[in-house]
Design a protein around this motif. Structure first.
Motif, PDB file in Angstrom:
ATOM      1  N   ALA A   1       0.831  -1.211   0.000  1.00 48.81           N
ATOM      2  CA  ALA A   1       0.000   0.000   0.000  1.00 48.81           C
ATOM      3  C   ALA A   1       0.864   1.259   0.000  1.00 48.81           C
ATOM      4  O   ALA A   1       1.041   1.934   1.009  1.00 48.81           O
ATOM      5  CB  ALA A   1      -0.935  -0.023   1.203  1.00 48.81           C
ATOM      6  N   HIS A   2       1.457   1.526  -1.143  1.00 44.12           N
ATOM      7  CA  HIS A   2       2.276   2.729  -1.290  1.00 44.12           C
ATOM      8  C   HIS A   2       2.166   3.193  -2.740  1.00 44.12           C
ATOM      9  O   HIS A   2       2.174   2.358  -3.649  1.00 44.12           O
ATOM     10  CB  HIS A   2       3.732   2.422  -0.940  1.00 44.12           C
ATOM     11  CG  HIS A   2       4.568   3.648  -0.766  1.00 44.12           C
ATOM     12  ND1 HIS A   2       5.107   4.322  -1.828  1.00 44.12           N
ATOM     13  CD2 HIS A   2       4.912   4.339   0.347  1.00 44.12           C
ATOM     14  CE1 HIS A   2       5.783   5.385  -1.373  1.00 44.12           C
ATOM     15  NE2 HIS A   2       5.669   5.411  -0.054  1.00 44.12           N
ATOM     16  N   HIS A   3       2.115   4.505  -2.931  1.00 43.68           N
ATOM     17  CA  HIS A   3       1.865   4.996  -4.287  1.00 43.68           C
ATOM     18  C   HIS A   3       3.009   4.707  -5.253  1.00 43.68           C
ATOM     19  O   HIS A   3       2.831   4.754  -6.463  1.00 43.68           O
ATOM     20  CB  HIS A   3       1.540   6.500  -4.266  1.00 43.68           C
ATOM     21  CG  HIS A   3       2.695   7.356  -3.859  1.00 43.68           C
ATOM     22  ND1 HIS A   3       3.054   7.549  -2.541  1.00 43.68           N
ATOM     23  CD2 HIS A   3       3.589   8.052  -4.605  1.00 43.68           C
ATOM     24  CE1 HIS A   3       4.107   8.331  -2.492  1.00 43.68           C
ATOM     25  NE2 HIS A   3       4.454   8.652  -3.732  1.00 43.68           N
TER      26      HIS A   3
ATOM     27  N   ALA B   1       4.560   1.771  -5.324  1.00 39.85           N
ATOM     28  CA  ALA B   1       4.702   0.310  -5.468  1.00 39.85           C
ATOM     29  C   ALA B   1       4.039  -0.276  -6.713  1.00 39.85           C
ATOM     30  O   ALA B   1       4.371  -1.368  -7.138  1.00 39.85           O
ATOM     31  CB  ALA B   1       4.159  -0.395  -4.233  1.00 39.85           C
TER      32      ALA B   1
ATOM     33  N   TYR C   1      -5.027  -0.555  -3.974  1.00 37.48           N
ATOM     34  CA  TYR C   1      -4.072  -1.473  -3.342  1.00 37.48           C
ATOM     35  C   TYR C   1      -4.704  -2.834  -3.036  1.00 37.48           C
ATOM     36  O   TYR C   1      -4.019  -3.784  -2.672  1.00 37.48           O
ATOM     37  CB  TYR C   1      -3.505  -0.864  -2.049  1.00 37.48           C
ATOM     38  CG  TYR C   1      -2.805   0.455  -2.262  1.00 37.48           C
ATOM     39  CD1 TYR C   1      -1.908   0.622  -3.320  1.00 37.48           C
ATOM     40  CD2 TYR C   1      -3.045   1.539  -1.426  1.00 37.48           C
ATOM     41  CE1 TYR C   1      -1.274   1.831  -3.529  1.00 37.48           C
ATOM     42  CE2 TYR C   1      -2.405   2.750  -1.624  1.00 37.48           C
ATOM     43  CZ  TYR C   1      -1.518   2.901  -2.689  1.00 37.48           C
ATOM     44  OH  TYR C   1      -0.892   4.082  -2.889  1.00 37.48           O
TER      45      TYR C   1
ATOM     46  N   ASN D   1      -2.961   2.400 -12.302  1.00 30.62           N
ATOM     47  CA  ASN D   1      -1.502   2.364 -12.189  1.00 30.62           C
ATOM     48  C   ASN D   1      -1.020   2.109 -10.765  1.00 30.62           C
ATOM     49  O   ASN D   1       0.107   1.677 -10.558  1.00 30.62           O
ATOM     50  CB  ASN D   1      -0.905   3.702 -12.672  1.00 30.62           C
ATOM     51  CG  ASN D   1      -0.608   3.659 -14.155  1.00 30.62           C
ATOM     52  OD1 ASN D   1      -0.641   2.597 -14.773  1.00 30.62           O
ATOM     53  ND2 ASN D   1      -0.334   4.815 -14.729  1.00 30.62           N
ATOM     54  N   LEU D   2      -1.881   2.392  -9.792  1.00 31.48           N
ATOM     55  CA  LEU D   2      -1.467   2.189  -8.398  1.00 31.48           C
ATOM     56  C   LEU D   2      -1.518   0.715  -7.998  1.00 31.48           C
ATOM     57  O   LEU D   2      -0.947   0.318  -6.992  1.00 31.48           O
ATOM     58  CB  LEU D   2      -2.358   2.991  -7.451  1.00 31.48           C
ATOM     59  CG  LEU D   2      -2.171   4.511  -7.456  1.00 31.48           C
ATOM     60  CD1 LEU D   2      -3.227   5.177  -6.579  1.00 31.48           C
ATOM     61  CD2 LEU D   2      -0.774   4.890  -6.982  1.00 31.48           C
TER      62      LEU D   2
ATOM     63  N   GLN E   1      -0.997  -3.498  -8.704  1.00 35.92           N
ATOM     64  CA  GLN E   1      -0.037  -4.339  -9.403  1.00 35.92           C
ATOM     65  C   GLN E   1      -0.786  -5.367 -10.234  1.00 35.92           C
ATOM     66  O   GLN E   1      -1.972  -5.621 -10.023  1.00 35.92           O
ATOM     67  CB  GLN E   1       0.874  -5.054  -8.403  1.00 35.92           C
ATOM     68  CG  GLN E   1       1.916  -4.108  -7.833  1.00 35.92           C
ATOM     69  CD  GLN E   1       3.156  -4.839  -7.367  1.00 35.92           C
ATOM     70  OE1 GLN E   1       3.434  -5.951  -7.791  1.00 35.92           O
ATOM     71  NE2 GLN E   1       3.911  -4.196  -6.504  1.00 35.92           N
TER      72      GLN E   1
END
Lengths: 604, 338
Positions: free
Chosen positions: A440-442, A444, B45, B65-66, B68
């Motif tokens: 949870a990091h912008h 990543a 996320y 884009n945030l 994966q």
């Protein structure tokens, strides 16, 4: 045969599906418990019932022996192979057959002692055994061997108990049959017992490499396995699942902490493992030749996308379906350079089940440290045969998950005004920091892809951006030797060197002993990984003559050594064994003697 | 799986710039995904994107884009996604594949993924043609349809909805990129489904399969599209599945949510009745129209994690710190080999 022998070789020729394997394991364990080093080899067919099968048990009190075809005792319970099997018997050997076999039809050396055992009659005296009759025959010959080899019968009881742990009835039935066999041998006053000079019981176990690998995976905390059944690798996964189930799923209401999926094919099994590895689990699959062929494309994806995953390749004889139940080391090229495109994968070569355990444990660390797919190159001989090894000790190295770009790492980058690139090389070792999914990091977020990508993980066709990443990956693998298992050298101050790897290691003690008898000393090096350490190159350079033993037709390790160290083919010779049987020391002795003589002739 | 952050702005769902052809149906899919996830306020996320290879499989680069994700190999999205899902099962998964990727090279993986039923939204951007390799037929092209260069397709087509139903998929729907409203409703419902939610999205290829003789052109699909069940409203605290009025069904899809489905086409059919679903697809095929909307829904789906009784969390967090793995355990295990 002397009354005090240093070694003995037993062959049980039978029909598969008659339960003799269990009996032979009981015998091997009882022999080991009595203080002997035993080398069992099961030459079994790719068949479930009705085809010929041979189980060899070679044993000595001093050294670990390799495979040998000539035997001292032949127990034949399969008339269809008898005439050929008799040829394997040494002079003064012992032949054991059922009392219904007419031996006058066979050409048997007169020095061979022939013992006809009334198997069927003896089995009938075992009690109500309609269902188990064919299995109990095996216990009868165990009784004879107990008597003949002068092994304490208590050791057999323990081994029988061990094998039939879950059923008191089967234990009693088998023990009883064993007793009847033993009693018959005593009563018939066979009077040919030998003494193998057994050493005191040591802290040893008799285990197959697949089981040992499964234990290694357990201790490496593997959480994910996907697989497709294939001989000779299936038992590795089945044993892992069994261990996980018995050790971690104690309670019906407790949910599992590991996932095991039997896939639809090997393409899917490796892809699932890659998906799980990408998502942070310690994931593996196990396969053999044909499965490895199907996994090629996915291996390349894992390589290029830098996803850790472990493949246990338990090699069998190819090409194509080949000999599914025979051993080889013929997948070296297919694994080292799996997939199209420029790839290379670290290979580990366990030399016995102890290393199957150790390397399984290490493989997960290495895969995560290098962020790549890695192969553990076992084979059927290590994987499915039982070897006498020291009892397993917990590995010294701790778990290493490699470089992870977690929230703290990314925060730190942000604080220093830096950005995160998935495939950059900040430490100049070719290994990037891996942001796990759902971090949870912008910084990543990125899209993992097998298409051309820049160090930022963006799609690219730019020559420079492409090259930077592919060169980075090559660097980390090429330089990986220092974290891979290093070669083992036995230096005897010779100018001749002998190189081997994997299951061929089994013959080394015997080879050394025989060569000593010929007054020849050589130095030994056992390769345990690829890319090769420079130590291997130095070994080749510092010897006048080097022999490289491959258990394949195409000299695969020889060729890989040549590629890395570029040596003279006259100086370094390739010795190939590829007929499916385990390598024996005599084959190597012949080759070495010829080479030594060749050298002398050349000087003369 | 709950919304930890409220008021996530629309910008957080943006992705890279699309490199697909101008007017490509797939870009409309990207738009619907972004809008739906924004509307649902699911944190990027908590989302993992999956795809295979092809024009469709490029789209995960164009949204979120945030998050994966993996743009994997041709035909391999299903097994890659299954493995990823098992390793970290507390996230939302969205997979986008194409008709070639799923119905041709990846057909085996697709079938077995349905059998296993991981909790994931599986979209096929279906245009009946191989776009990236320039216009070859795909297995979903209708028999008798023509390519741009007038070649006729001689072979039977694969109806992925029919196949999914046959293999036991509990959520089968078809959407059309030309009807964003319907697609959004289906997609939102799909994210709430407790298993594999399969959506066949008809998404015309403007470069190779949008000509007059194509049965997958914008024009043809618009004229031949028929809706079966529409999601008309959502409510909570209503009991499981019941028919409440002519053509209106109530479906409890989770402990705290119930939806209303409206049968648009024919009240004789029921969305939880598999026979109805097969009938719908058969009739549509014989009449050469394209059934859209929700085709089948079993709201009591049991997903893969539940089937194999896996802990509902990230597997890697579990035993890496356990002190169970000591010499005592090892000796206990090897005792059997003595």
């Amino acid at each position: 045969m002397n009354n005090l022998m240093t070694e003995i070789n037993i062959c049980v020729a039978t029909i598969n599906g008659t339960g003799s394997q269990k009996a032979n394991i009981i015998l091997s364990k009882a022999m080991m418990r009595s203080g002997l080093l035993v080398t069992p080899k099961n030459l079994f067919p790719s068949n479930i019932q009705g085809a010929p099968t041979w189980f060899y048990i070679r044993s000595s009190s001093y050294i670990q022996l390799g495979f040998k075809k000539n035997v001292d005792i032949l127990i034949n319970l399969n008339i269809s192979t008898l005439s050929k099997d008799i040829e394997l018997l040494n002079d003064n050997g012992i032949l054991i057959v059922g009392d219904n076999v007419d031996l006058s039809k066979f050409d048997i050396n007169k020095n061979i002692k022939k013992i006809k055992v009334p198997f069927n009659h003896l089995v009938e005296t075992c009690g109500d055994t309609t269902k188990n009759r064919k299995f109990l025959k095996n216990m009868i010959y165990l009784g004879f061997l107990c008597y003949y080899l002068q092994i304490n019968k208590e050791l057999f009881y323990e081994s029988i108990k061990n094998e039939f742990n879950d059923s008191e009835i089967l234990y009693q039935l088998n023990k009883n049959a064993f007793e009847i066999g033993l009693q018959w041998s005593i009563e018939n006053n066979l009077n040919k017992a030998i003494n193998l000079n057994k050493k005191s019981k040591l802290d040893r176990i008799l285990i197959d490499g697949n089981s040992a690998s499964a234990i290694g995976c357990l201790f490496a905390r593997a959480q994910f396995v996907s697989w497709y059944p294939i001989t000779p690798s299936s038992s590795l996964v089945e044993e892992f699942i069994r261990l996980k189930e018995t050790l971690t799923v104690n309670d019906e209401n407790q949910d599992r902490t590991f996932a095991a999926i039997q896939a639809e094919d090997e393409i899917a099994s490796v892809c699932m493992a890659i998906g799980a590895g990408w998502n942070g689990a310690r994931a593996f699959t196990a396969t053999s030749g044909p499965g490895l062929s199907l996994m090629q494309e996915a291996a390349g994806f894992s390589y290029y996308a830098e996803i850790p995953v472990v493949i246990f390749n338990v090699q069998r004889v190819g090409p194509s379906t080949g000999l599914p139940t025979r051993s080889a080391q013929s997948d070296i090229f297919a694994a080292a350079f799996a997939s199209h495109g420029d790839t290379m994968f670290p290979l580990l070569f366990p030399g016995d089940p102890y290393e199957s355990f150790e390397f399984a444990y290490q493989a997960f660390n290495i895969a995560e440290q290098l962020q790549t797919l890695i192969f553990v190159m076992s084979d059927l001989d290590i994987g499915m045969n039982m070897w006498t090894i020291d009892d397993l000790k917990i590995p010294m190295s701790s778990l290493n998950r490699g470089k992870i770009a977690d929230v703290n790492y990314l925060e730190n980058l942000t604080a220093h005004g830096e950005v995160y690139h998935r495939y950059s090389d900040p430490d100049f070792d070719g290994v990037s920091y891996r942001a796990l999914p759902a971090t949870a990091h912008h910084l990543a977020g990125y899209l993992t892809r097998g298409s051309g990508h820049s160090s930022q993980a963006f799609y690219t066709e730019d020559p420079k951006e492409y090259s930077v990443v592919i060169e980075k990956i090559k660097k980390k693998i090429s330089q990986s030797a220092e974290i891979l298992p290093s070669p083992i050298i036995d230096n005897n101050q010779s100018h001749i060197g002998f190189i081997c790897y994997g299951s061929a290691s089994m013959i080394l003690e015997e080879l050394k002993l025989i060569l000593n008898q010929h007054k020849i000393k050589i130095n030994y090096l056992r390769i345990r990984s690829w890319p090769f350490s420079d130590v291997v190159g130095d070994f080749i350079n510092t010897h006048d003559r080097v022999i490289v033993l491959d258990l394949n037709l195409n000299s695969q390790i020889y060729q890989m050594l040549k590629m890395q160290f570029d040596f003279d083919s006259y100086k370094v010779r390739s010795l190939c064994h590829y007929n499916g049987e385990p390598i024996n020391a005599e084959t190597c002795v012949k080759f070495i003697l010829a080479l030594v003589n060749e050298k002398e002739n050349r000087h003369a | 799986m709950h919304n930890q952050q409220l008021n996530i702005d629309k910008k957080s769902y943006e992705g890279g710039l699309s490199t697909l052809c101008v007017g490509c149906g797939h870009d409309l899919i990207t738009g619907v995904i972004k809008n739906t996830l924004h509307r649902m306020q699911i944190s990027p996320y908590d989302i993992i994107k999956m795809s295979g290879i092809g024009c469709s499989s490029k789209t995960p680069g164009y949204f979120l884009n945030l998050s994966q994700g993996i743009n994997s190999m041709h035909g391999r999205m299903a097994p890659i996604a299954t493995g990823a899902y098992l390793a970290r099962n507390d996230k939302y998964y969205i997979g986008i594949s194409g008709d070639g990727d799923t119905a041709s090279i990846g057909l085996g993986g697709f079938c077995h993924m349905i059998r296993r039923n991981p909790r994931m939204v599986y979209l096929v951007a279906n245009n009946g043609v191989y776009g990236l390799t320039k216009g070859q037929f795909s297995p979903t092209s209708e028999i008798g349809s023509f390519t741009k260069t007038q070649t006729s397709n001689e072979f039977q087509s694969v109806d992925l909805c029919n196949l999914a139903l046959n293999l036991g998929c509990d959520f089968v729907a078809r959407a059309f990129v030309g009807d964003a409203r319907q697609f959004t409703h289906i997609l939102e419902l799909a994210f709430k489904h407790n298993g594999l939610a399969f959506i066949d999205v008809v998404s015309p290829c403007v470069s190779f399969n949008n000509h007059d003789e194509s049965q997958m052109s914008f024009k043809y699909v618009k004229e031949h599209k028929k809706t079966f069940y529409e999601v008309v409203d959502t409510d909570s605290n209503v009991s499981f599945f019941e028919r409440i009025d002519e053509g209106i069904y109530k479906v409890k899809i989770s402990d705290n949510e119930t939806i209303f489905l409206k049968s648009v086409h024919d009240d004789k059919f029921s969305p939880k009745d598999k026979k109805s679903a097969f009938k719908i697809l058969e009739i549509a095929k014989s009449m050469k129209y394209i059934p859209t909307g929700l085709i089948y829904l079993n709201a009591q789906s049991k997903n893969l994690v539940q089937t194999i009784r896996l802990k509902k969390r990230n597997l890697a967090d579990i035993d890496l710190t356990s002190n169970l793995f000591n010499q005592n355990l090892l000796s206990h295990i090897t005792n059997k080999y003595k």
